[in-house]
Design a protein around this motif. Sequence first.
Motif, PDB file in Angstrom:
ATOM      1  N   SER A 282       8.213 -11.062  20.784  1.00 12.62           N
ATOM      2  CA  SER A 282       7.061 -11.350  20.228  1.00 12.62           C
ATOM      3  C   SER A 282       6.125  -9.839  20.153  1.00 12.62           C
ATOM      4  O   SER A 282       5.622  -9.878  18.902  1.00 12.62           O
ATOM      5  CB  SER A 282       6.087 -12.225  21.096  1.00 12.62           C
ATOM      6  OG  SER A 282       5.789 -11.742  22.638  1.00 12.62           O
ATOM      7  N   ALA A 283       6.286  -8.974  21.073  1.00 13.37           N
ATOM      8  CA  ALA A 283       5.439  -7.961  20.775  1.00 13.37           C
ATOM      9  C   ALA A 283       6.132  -6.929  19.761  1.00 13.37           C
ATOM     10  O   ALA A 283       5.635  -6.353  18.679  1.00 13.37           O
ATOM     11  CB  ALA A 283       5.702  -7.047  22.142  1.00 13.37           C
ATOM     12  N   ALA A 284       7.324  -6.933  19.395  1.00  9.72           N
ATOM     13  CA  ALA A 284       8.291  -6.434  18.480  1.00  9.72           C
ATOM     14  C   ALA A 284       7.692  -6.859  16.963  1.00  9.72           C
ATOM     15  O   ALA A 284       7.212  -6.113  16.083  1.00  9.72           O
ATOM     16  CB  ALA A 284       9.641  -6.259  18.522  1.00  9.72           C
ATOM     17  N   VAL A 285       7.811  -8.266  16.823  1.00  5.08           N
ATOM     18  CA  VAL A 285       7.197  -8.891  15.721  1.00  5.08           C
ATOM     19  C   VAL A 285       5.799  -8.415  15.384  1.00  5.08           C
ATOM     20  O   VAL A 285       5.257  -8.103  14.374  1.00  5.08           O
ATOM     21  CB  VAL A 285       7.266 -10.338  15.830  1.00  5.08           C
ATOM     22  CG1 VAL A 285       6.777 -11.066  14.657  1.00  5.08           C
ATOM     23  CG2 VAL A 285       8.775 -10.725  15.838  1.00  5.08           C
ATOM     24  N   ALA A 286       4.793  -8.497  16.300  1.00  5.18           N
ATOM     25  CA  ALA A 286       3.547  -8.272  16.284  1.00  5.18           C
ATOM     26  C   ALA A 286       3.300  -6.885  15.672  1.00  5.18           C
ATOM     27  O   ALA A 286       2.430  -6.555  14.944  1.00  5.18           O
ATOM     28  CB  ALA A 286       2.663  -8.658  17.446  1.00  5.18           C
ATOM     29  N   LEU A 287       3.905  -5.949  16.486  1.00  7.72           N
ATOM     30  CA  LEU A 287       3.855  -4.518  16.110  1.00  7.72           C
ATOM     31  C   LEU A 287       4.228  -4.351  14.638  1.00  7.72           C
ATOM     32  O   LEU A 287       3.688  -3.459  13.953  1.00  7.72           O
ATOM     33  CB  LEU A 287       4.553  -3.535  16.961  1.00  7.72           C
ATOM     34  CG  LEU A 287       4.127  -3.406  18.610  1.00  7.72           C
ATOM     35  CD1 LEU A 287       5.089  -2.739  19.353  1.00  7.72           C
ATOM     36  CD2 LEU A 287       2.725  -2.553  18.405  1.00  7.72           C
ATOM     37  N   PHE A 288       5.640  -4.812  14.169  1.00 10.38           N
ATOM     38  CA  PHE A 288       5.935  -4.834  13.002  1.00 10.38           C
ATOM     39  C   PHE A 288       4.998  -5.324  11.929  1.00 10.38           C
ATOM     40  O   PHE A 288       4.702  -4.525  10.691  1.00 10.38           O
ATOM     41  CB  PHE A 288       7.347  -5.541  12.777  1.00 10.38           C
ATOM     42  CG  PHE A 288       7.905  -5.559  11.469  1.00 10.38           C
ATOM     43  CD1 PHE A 288       8.377  -4.245  11.242  1.00 10.38           C
ATOM     44  CD2 PHE A 288       7.720  -6.395  10.723  1.00 10.38           C
ATOM     45  CE1 PHE A 288       9.192  -4.217   9.805  1.00 10.38           C
ATOM     46  CE2 PHE A 288       8.200  -6.402   9.232  1.00 10.38           C
ATOM     47  CZ  PHE A 288       9.011  -5.230   8.831  1.00 10.38           C
ATOM     48  N   LEU A 289       4.568  -6.212  12.206  1.00 12.71           N
ATOM     49  CA  LEU A 289       3.694  -6.972  11.208  1.00 12.71           C
ATOM     50  C   LEU A 289       2.182  -6.306  11.040  1.00 12.71           C
ATOM     51  O   LEU A 289       1.692  -5.975  10.151  1.00 12.71           O
ATOM     52  CB  LEU A 289       3.014  -8.479  11.580  1.00 12.71           C
ATOM     53  CG  LEU A 289       4.412  -9.423  11.353  1.00 12.71           C
ATOM     54  CD1 LEU A 289       4.102 -10.801  11.989  1.00 12.71           C
ATOM     55  CD2 LEU A 289       4.860  -9.556   9.988  1.00 12.71           C
ATOM     56  N   ASN A 290       1.663  -5.649  12.383  1.00 11.93           N
ATOM     57  CA  ASN A 290       0.496  -4.849  12.373  1.00 11.93           C
ATOM     58  C   ASN A 290       0.897  -3.799  11.461  1.00 11.93           C
ATOM     59  O   ASN A 290      -0.399  -3.286  10.932  1.00 11.93           O
ATOM     60  CB  ASN A 290       0.267  -4.311  13.891  1.00 11.93           C
ATOM     61  CG  ASN A 290      -0.815  -3.808  13.820  1.00 11.93           C
ATOM     62  OD1 ASN A 290      -2.074  -4.195  13.543  1.00 11.93           O
ATOM     63  ND2 ASN A 290      -0.799  -2.666  14.300  1.00 11.93           N
ATOM     64  N   CYS A 291       2.082  -3.114  11.110  1.00 11.90           N
ATOM     65  CA  CYS A 291       2.072  -2.061  10.370  1.00 11.90           C
ATOM     66  C   CYS A 291       2.275  -2.369   9.047  1.00 11.90           C
ATOM     67  O   CYS A 291       2.470  -1.513   8.350  1.00 11.90           O
ATOM     68  CB  CYS A 291       3.271  -1.196  11.250  1.00 11.90           C
ATOM     69  SG  CYS A 291       2.894  -0.287  12.811  1.00 11.90           S
ATOM     70  N   ARG A 292       2.561  -3.565   8.730  1.00 11.59           N
ATOM     71  CA  ARG A 292       2.953  -3.980   7.415  1.00 11.59           C
ATOM     72  C   ARG A 292       1.487  -4.425   6.709  1.00 11.59           C
ATOM     73  O   ARG A 292       1.637  -4.419   5.414  1.00 11.59           O
ATOM     74  CB  ARG A 292       4.057  -4.957   7.228  1.00 11.59           C
ATOM     75  CG  ARG A 292       5.409  -4.262   7.661  1.00 11.59           C
ATOM     76  CD  ARG A 292       5.900  -3.213   6.807  1.00 11.59           C
ATOM     77  NE  ARG A 292       7.276  -2.485   7.246  1.00 11.59           N
ATOM     78  CZ  ARG A 292       7.416  -1.559   8.236  1.00 11.59           C
ATOM     79  NH1 ARG A 292       6.454  -0.937   8.596  1.00 11.59           N
ATOM     80  NH2 ARG A 292       8.549  -1.134   8.178  1.00 11.59           N
ATOM     81  N   MET A 293       0.817  -4.983   7.364  1.00 14.60           N
ATOM     82  CA  MET A 293      -0.324  -5.433   6.831  1.00 14.60           C
ATOM     83  C   MET A 293      -1.519  -4.553   6.404  1.00 14.60           C
ATOM     84  O   MET A 293      -1.555  -3.278   7.004  1.00 14.60           O
ATOM     85  CB  MET A 293      -1.100  -6.715   7.696  1.00 14.60           C
ATOM     86  CG  MET A 293      -1.438  -6.352   9.133  1.00 14.60           C
ATOM     87  SD  MET A 293      -2.152  -7.407  10.010  1.00 14.60           S
ATOM     88  CE  MET A 293      -0.666  -8.716  10.212  1.00 14.60           C
ATOM     89  N   PRO A 294      -2.508  -4.956   5.525  1.00 13.57           N
ATOM     90  CA  PRO A 294      -3.619  -3.744   5.149  1.00 13.57           C
ATOM     91  C   PRO A 294      -4.203  -3.225   6.428  1.00 13.57           C
ATOM     92  O   PRO A 294      -4.129  -3.978   7.581  1.00 13.57           O
ATOM     93  CB  PRO A 294      -4.798  -4.670   4.533  1.00 13.57           C
ATOM     94  CG  PRO A 294      -3.825  -5.765   3.685  1.00 13.57           C
ATOM     95  CD  PRO A 294      -2.522  -5.925   4.939  1.00 13.57           C
ATOM     96  N   GLY A 295      -4.692  -2.062   6.431  1.00 15.69           N
ATOM     97  CA  GLY A 295      -5.164  -1.377   7.660  1.00 15.69           C
ATOM     98  C   GLY A 295      -6.694  -1.944   8.199  1.00 15.69           C
ATOM     99  O   GLY A 295      -7.247  -2.279   7.332  1.00 15.69           O
ATOM    100  N   PRO A 296      -6.886  -1.682   9.114  1.00 19.07           N
ATOM    101  CA  PRO A 296      -8.163  -2.199   9.846  1.00 19.07           C
ATOM    102  C   PRO A 296      -9.316  -1.156   9.644  1.00 19.07           C
ATOM    103  O   PRO A 296      -8.999  -0.011   9.110  1.00 19.07           O
ATOM    104  CB  PRO A 296      -7.945  -2.446  11.419  1.00 19.07           C
ATOM    105  CG  PRO A 296      -6.790  -1.415  11.722  1.00 19.07           C
ATOM    106  CD  PRO A 296      -5.911  -1.434  10.326  1.00 19.07           C
TER     107      PRO A 296
END
Length: 356
Positions: A282-296
Amino acid sequence: MTTDAAAQQVAARRPAYLAELAQGTERFHEPRRTDCPWCGSERLRVRLRTTDLIQRKPGSFTVVRCGDCAHSFQNPRLTPEGLDFYRRDFGDGFDGREPVSPFGAGSGTKRRLAAARALAAFDEPECWLDVDTGAAHFPALAKQVLPYTSFDGLDRRAGVEKGVRCGRIEEGHRGSLTELAERLAGRYDAMSMFHSLPRSPDPRAELRAAQAVLRPGGHLLIEAPDPECRYAGLLGKWWAFYHQPRHLHLVPLANLCAELTELGFTVVAVERRAPHVPVDLSAAVALFLNCRMPGPDVPWRARPATPLQLRLRRAARTASVPLVALARTLDTLLAPLLTRTGFANTYRVIARRDAP
């Protein structure tokens, strides 16, 4: 924190961040080492290269592994100024905060209670020091197991003072263990270090300080990421326990036990399954998606995020919830099997300080 308050805070901090970044990030690194800080071997190989996957601050980082003793460490290591830069505002409420935290108190109440029971099985301590205690959530939990033990906390951050105000600990010591060891020498008969060794510039110095603070016969409880976990190789830079750039060292279990013995401890218990934190997928998925979505919208970003970018990010995060939830379910369901086959991500060691 409200959206408007967060935006104002980001805007207020942006000029200082941009002034620092204008000087480049290479200055935040020490010279690259050619030898292992643990055993001195020059047989080093690159284990991974990555960026800051959590806060997305500029910079790149390398973790190398020693071919002789298997110690893994950040190389080149961050300077104290670099550590301050990359740890600053971590999890402070900006939209770039860590998506899944395997290190906080909220990640495993049952595990922390089990750790307290594991040490209590050897002796009921009179006074216990929790290192890197944060807001002292662990001592508050441990009191359920050890109601007659006096708990103190130690941390560099202001959260330790909150722990005192809330009655979770008796005393709060502000600073690092190595800085305060002389003042606290021989004061405690139990000490816990949960995931604090990886953050230390010198894990051996931390262990020497722990030896000084403990009374003879006192027990030291350590939990730390296991660099021999098979998830580390399978997930690569997406393995949350690499935690770059904030983790500086990953100490193999054998190295830790040998060092404790050298310092005059007797290792009385080792556990590789029970301390496992079921968050790898779950952390790996969250980290991957966090880097692919628009930046905060964060203060180290050169230009403020536009309203459209923020809406797209919120929509992407909402859409990712089912996928992260599925991965978290798999983490939980697979844990009993995987921890038997080399996938446990954390080890626990309890060691008794022998009399001089």
